[in-house]
Write a protein that holds these residues in place. Sequence first.
Motif, PDB file in Angstrom:
ATOM      1  N   MET A   1       8.871   3.035  15.519  1.00  0.00           N
ATOM      2  CA  MET A   1       8.274   1.999  14.660  1.00  0.00           C
ATOM      3  C   MET A   1       9.346   1.062  14.107  1.00  0.00           C
ATOM      4  SD  MET A   1       5.432   2.754  11.783  1.00  0.00           S
ATOM      5  CE  MET A   1       6.103   2.131  10.288  1.00  0.00           C
ATOM      6  N   ARG A   2       9.004  -0.247  14.044  1.00  0.00           N
ATOM      7  CA  ARG A   2       9.990  -1.219  13.575  1.00  0.00           C
ATOM      8  C   ARG A   2      10.361  -0.976  12.115  1.00  0.00           C
ATOM      9  NH1 ARG A   2       9.585  -7.467  12.635  1.00  0.00           N
ATOM     10  NH2 ARG A   2      11.636  -7.552  11.701  1.00  0.00           N
ATOM     11  N   LYS A   3      11.654  -1.123  11.803  1.00  0.00           N
ATOM     12  CA  LYS A   3      12.125  -0.881  10.436  1.00  0.00           C
ATOM     13  C   LYS A   3      12.237  -2.229   9.699  1.00  0.00           C
ATOM     14  CE  LYS A   3      14.363   2.131   7.576  1.00  0.00           C
ATOM     15  NZ  LYS A   3      13.434   2.056   6.497  1.00  0.00           N
ATOM     16  N   TYR A   4      11.609  -2.337   8.534  1.00  0.00           N
ATOM     17  CA  TYR A   4      11.703  -3.554   7.722  1.00  0.00           C
ATOM     18  C   TYR A   4      12.617  -3.290   6.527  1.00  0.00           C
ATOM     19  CZ  TYR A   4       7.600  -5.099  10.348  1.00  0.00           C
ATOM     20  OH  TYR A   4       6.742  -5.465  11.350  1.00  0.00           O
ATOM     21  N   GLU A   5      13.145  -4.389   5.953  1.00  0.00           N
ATOM     22  CA  GLU A   5      13.981  -4.199   4.749  1.00  0.00           C
ATOM     23  C   GLU A   5      13.125  -3.721   3.574  1.00  0.00           C
ATOM     24  OE1 GLU A   5      17.401  -7.180   3.921  1.00  0.00           O
ATOM     25  OE2 GLU A   5      15.983  -8.269   5.186  1.00  0.00           O
ATOM     26  N   ILE A   6      11.889  -4.226   3.496  1.00  0.00           N
ATOM     27  CA  ILE A   6      10.962  -3.786   2.439  1.00  0.00           C
ATOM     28  C   ILE A   6       9.599  -3.574   3.087  1.00  0.00           C
ATOM     29  CG2 ILE A   6       9.794  -4.437   0.279  1.00  0.00           C
ATOM     30  CD1 ILE A   6      12.173  -5.972  -0.584  1.00  0.00           C
ATOM     31  N   ASP A   7       8.941  -2.466   2.760  1.00  0.00           N
ATOM     32  CA  ASP A   7       7.629  -2.243   3.382  1.00  0.00           C
ATOM     33  C   ASP A   7       6.518  -2.910   2.551  1.00  0.00           C
ATOM     34  OD1 ASP A   7       7.008  -0.479   1.333  1.00  0.00           O
ATOM     35  OD2 ASP A   7       7.670   1.269   2.466  1.00  0.00           O
ATOM     36  N   ASN A   8       5.366  -3.052   3.189  1.00  0.00           N
ATOM     37  CA  ASN A   8       4.249  -3.790   2.595  1.00  0.00           C
ATOM     38  C   ASN A   8       3.768  -3.145   1.288  1.00  0.00           C
ATOM     39  OD1 ASN A   8       1.122  -4.696   2.663  1.00  0.00           O
ATOM     40  ND2 ASN A   8       2.427  -6.190   3.675  1.00  0.00           N
ATOM     41  N   GLU A   9       3.728  -1.818   1.297  1.00  0.00           N
ATOM     42  CA  GLU A   9       3.248  -1.091   0.115  1.00  0.00           C
ATOM     43  C   GLU A   9       4.091  -1.399  -1.124  1.00  0.00           C
ATOM     44  OE1 GLU A   9       2.908   3.353   0.090  1.00  0.00           O
ATOM     45  OE2 GLU A   9       1.512   2.838   1.725  1.00  0.00           O
ATOM     46  N   THR A  10       5.397  -1.524  -0.900  1.00  0.00           N
ATOM     47  CA  THR A  10       6.302  -1.807  -2.029  1.00  0.00           C
ATOM     48  C   THR A  10       5.956  -3.171  -2.638  1.00  0.00           C
ATOM     49  OG1 THR A  10       8.010  -0.528  -0.943  1.00  0.00           O
ATOM     50  CG2 THR A  10       8.744  -2.028  -2.672  1.00  0.00           C
ATOM     51  N   ILE A  11       5.671  -4.142  -1.773  1.00  0.00           N
ATOM     52  CA  ILE A  11       5.324  -5.482  -2.280  1.00  0.00           C
ATOM     53  C   ILE A  11       4.014  -5.411  -3.083  1.00  0.00           C
ATOM     54  CG2 ILE A  11       4.556  -7.808  -1.546  1.00  0.00           C
ATOM     55  CD1 ILE A  11       7.564  -7.457  -1.343  1.00  0.00           C
ATOM     56  N   LEU A  12       3.033  -4.673  -2.568  1.00  0.00           N
ATOM     57  CA  LEU A  12       1.761  -4.574  -3.286  1.00  0.00           C
ATOM     58  C   LEU A  12       1.980  -3.915  -4.656  1.00  0.00           C
ATOM     59  CD1 LEU A  12      -0.888  -3.590  -0.555  1.00  0.00           C
ATOM     60  CD2 LEU A  12       0.096  -5.807  -1.077  1.00  0.00           C
ATOM     61  N   ARG A  13       2.848  -2.905  -4.681  1.00  0.00           N
ATOM     62  CA  ARG A  13       3.122  -2.219  -5.957  1.00  0.00           C
ATOM     63  C   ARG A  13       3.816  -3.172  -6.935  1.00  0.00           C
ATOM     64  NH1 ARG A  13       7.748  -0.104  -7.279  1.00  0.00           N
ATOM     65  NH2 ARG A  13       8.476   0.298  -5.168  1.00  0.00           N
ATOM     66  N   ILE A  14       4.810  -3.934  -6.447  1.00  0.00           N
ATOM     67  CA  ILE A  14       5.529  -4.873  -7.327  1.00  0.00           C
ATOM     68  C   ILE A  14       4.535  -5.918  -7.866  1.00  0.00           C
ATOM     69  CG2 ILE A  14       7.270  -6.711  -7.391  1.00  0.00           C
ATOM     70  CD1 ILE A  14       8.915  -5.094  -5.364  1.00  0.00           C
ATOM     71  N   GLY A  15       3.658  -6.418  -6.978  1.00  0.00           N
ATOM     72  CA  GLY A  15       2.653  -7.407  -7.395  1.00  0.00           C
ATOM     73  C   GLY A  15       1.796  -6.873  -8.529  1.00  0.00           C
ATOM     74  N   ALA A  16       1.322  -5.643  -8.391  1.00  0.00           N
ATOM     75  CA  ALA A  16       0.466  -5.039  -9.426  1.00  0.00           C
ATOM     76  C   ALA A  16       1.262  -4.900 -10.727  1.00  0.00           C
ATOM     77  CB  ALA A  16      -0.054  -3.693  -8.946  1.00  0.00           C
ATOM     78  N   GLU A  17       2.509  -4.489 -10.619  1.00  0.00           N
ATOM     79  CA  GLU A  17       3.332  -4.317 -11.824  1.00  0.00           C
ATOM     80  C   GLU A  17       3.584  -5.650 -12.542  1.00  0.00           C
ATOM     81  OE1 GLU A  17       5.682  -0.440 -10.024  1.00  0.00           O
ATOM     82  OE2 GLU A  17       6.852  -2.261 -10.439  1.00  0.00           O
ATOM     83  N   LEU A  18       3.625  -6.729 -11.772  1.00  0.00           N
ATOM     84  CA  LEU A  18       3.883  -8.050 -12.376  1.00  0.00           C
ATOM     85  C   LEU A  18       2.588  -8.750 -12.829  1.00  0.00           C
ATOM     86  CD1 LEU A  18       6.654  -9.489  -9.987  1.00  0.00           C
ATOM     87  CD2 LEU A  18       6.954  -8.478 -12.250  1.00  0.00           C
ATOM     88  N   GLY A  19       1.456  -8.083 -12.676  1.00  0.00           N
ATOM     89  CA  GLY A  19       0.182  -8.684 -13.099  1.00  0.00           C
ATOM     90  C   GLY A  19      -0.267  -9.808 -12.184  1.00  0.00           C
TER      91      GLY A  19
ATOM     92  N   CYS B   1      11.430 -16.365   1.769  1.00  0.00           N
ATOM     93  CA  CYS B   1      12.697 -15.687   1.477  1.00  0.00           C
ATOM     94  C   CYS B   1      13.408 -15.215   2.751  1.00  0.00           C
ATOM     95  CB  CYS B   1      12.449 -14.509   0.541  1.00  0.00           C
ATOM     96  SG  CYS B   1      11.354 -13.280   1.233  1.00  0.00           S
ATOM     97  N   ASP B   2      14.675 -14.839   2.575  1.00  0.00           N
ATOM     98  CA  ASP B   2      15.472 -14.398   3.730  1.00  0.00           C
ATOM     99  C   ASP B   2      15.414 -12.878   3.905  1.00  0.00           C
ATOM    100  OD1 ASP B   2      16.972 -13.510   1.607  1.00  0.00           O
ATOM    101  OD2 ASP B   2      18.877 -14.330   2.315  1.00  0.00           O
ATOM    102  N   VAL B   3      14.301 -12.287   3.455  1.00  0.00           N
ATOM    103  CA  VAL B   3      14.152 -10.830   3.535  1.00  0.00           C
ATOM    104  C   VAL B   3      13.123 -10.496   4.622  1.00  0.00           C
ATOM    105  CG1 VAL B   3      13.634  -8.732   2.222  1.00  0.00           C
ATOM    106  CG2 VAL B   3      14.530 -10.761   1.032  1.00  0.00           C
ATOM    107  N   ASP B   4      13.425  -9.465   5.387  1.00  0.00           N
ATOM    108  CA  ASP B   4      12.504  -9.044   6.453  1.00  0.00           C
ATOM    109  C   ASP B   4      11.500  -8.054   5.833  1.00  0.00           C
ATOM    110  OD1 ASP B   4      11.513  -8.790   9.009  1.00  0.00           O
ATOM    111  OD2 ASP B   4      12.919  -7.174   9.540  1.00  0.00           O
TER     112      ASP B   4
END
Length: 379
Positions: A1-19, A175-178
């Motif tokens: 499986m392809r490796k990303y710098e940040i996975d999708n779940e992490t972004i969803l969690r950060i979004g929820a934390e930031l309201g 952004c320059d993040v994968d």
Amino acid sequence: MRKYEIDNETILRIGAELGIDGIGVTTAEPFHDVHEHLVMYRESGHESGFEHDVLEERVDPKAFFPEAKSIVAIAMAYRTEKYVGQKKPEGLRGQMSVYAWGMDYHKVLKGKLELLAARLEQELGRPVAVHNSVDTGPLVDRAVAQRAGIGWVGKNCSLITETHGSWVFLGQLVCDVDIEPSVPTPLPQCEDCPDLCLKACPTKALVSPFQTDSSKCLSYITQMKGLIPEEYRAKLGRRLWGCDTCQVVCPKNKEVAFGTAIEFDPEPEYAFPDLMHLLTLSNKQFRREFGESAAAWRGAKVMQRNAIIALGNMREQAAVPKLLEMLERDERPEIRGTIAWALQKIDPDGTREKVAQAYAREPEEEIKQEMAWAVDGAE
Ligand code: B12
Ligand code: SF4
Ligand code: SF4
């Protein structure tokens, strides 16, 4: 499986934390399919003039930000619980579109995008290069949001989310993040709705499904400079800024959740401005009173012109003395011309003489035409 710098779940969690009410990710690959919509939009003469001019940059993030790898798209809902039962205060009141009832969304969403960028740096432990935009950037915000899985585009052109309907503002962080992309939302989902938005549009600006002719859209008309073409004046009703009709009738907007950002709690004086008070404001005073709203960027003149049309449509006799005073003294041609139109609607017999006098001293031909109704035999 392809490796990303940040996975999708992490972004969803950060979004929820930031309201953030809706968040998703797409790649920085070009939006090839959007190009044809933009070309058609331009060639049909449907543009408003508020769009970013360079088509190549509208469909390819790398054209304006070469290091782009991913786009994080966000949506913020603007109808908070306090919208329910908002009542007009006393006095002669106009109406703003609900998107301008709270604080200016550009500032609110940019604030969220800055926090988001800081969280990405924290996750990665390195500086992150970003380009963020809300509304005024090059990309087509609705297309980005759809490909990032935030929602789908309805026949009324709005981006519709499952949770908050189309009552959302959009923004994005290139952004320059994968980052692992989200699954795009399937298009479109109007299903068996009998085109309620197209039928309800007061000016038939929704010329066909998914296509708005800006020159007919009341949202654009309230923001345009100069005289508003006569055919649209009565259709504006009490609208001072924007138009909500094609969203209000949409069944996908029923029983959706409220947003929770207190910045969008309605300010009654923004939602239903006092028309007579508006007419007294200098540009500086207008910016002081309305500067925090998304409806302030065009300045006092455009809003005052719209207020005069609202008074004309309301046939408001109490406004006549103030309108006559402005007709005599105001240095702005579009204000004099619009007043002449409103006076004809409110009290043609009682104001004919004063408007005829204004006609005699009016230097501008286009404005004279607005006053001609008061002068026998005028062309
Ligand atoms: C110019 C502009 C306007 C113009 C033109 C609107 C328009 N329909 O294009 C005017 C002044 C009329 C306007 C009005 C409004 N606007 Co405006 N506007 C913009 C702006 C700056 C650019 C839009 C643009 O590029 N239009 C060109 C066309 C091609 O793009 P589009 O409608 O966005 O296109 C999508 C669909 O139409 C679809 N499409 C086009 N053709 C076809 C054909 C088929 C077959 C299919 C399936 C799809 C499809 O593809 C595109 C992407 O998926 C964006 C911000 C931005 N940078 O994107 C805000 C933006 C679109 N506006 C916004 C808002 C809130 C409004 C109003 C609701 C405000 C109001 N209440 O008065 C109205 C809605 C009117 C309407 N019918 O769209 C929001 C929309 C949020 C949402 N949930 O959708 C945006 C995204 C601003 C933001 N960042 O929040 N706006
Ligand atoms: S915003 Fe109003 S005028 Fe514009 S397309 Fe929607 S209903 Fe029509
Ligand atoms: S009113 Fe009906 S046709 Fe229009 S966007 Fe909503 S669901 Fe689609």
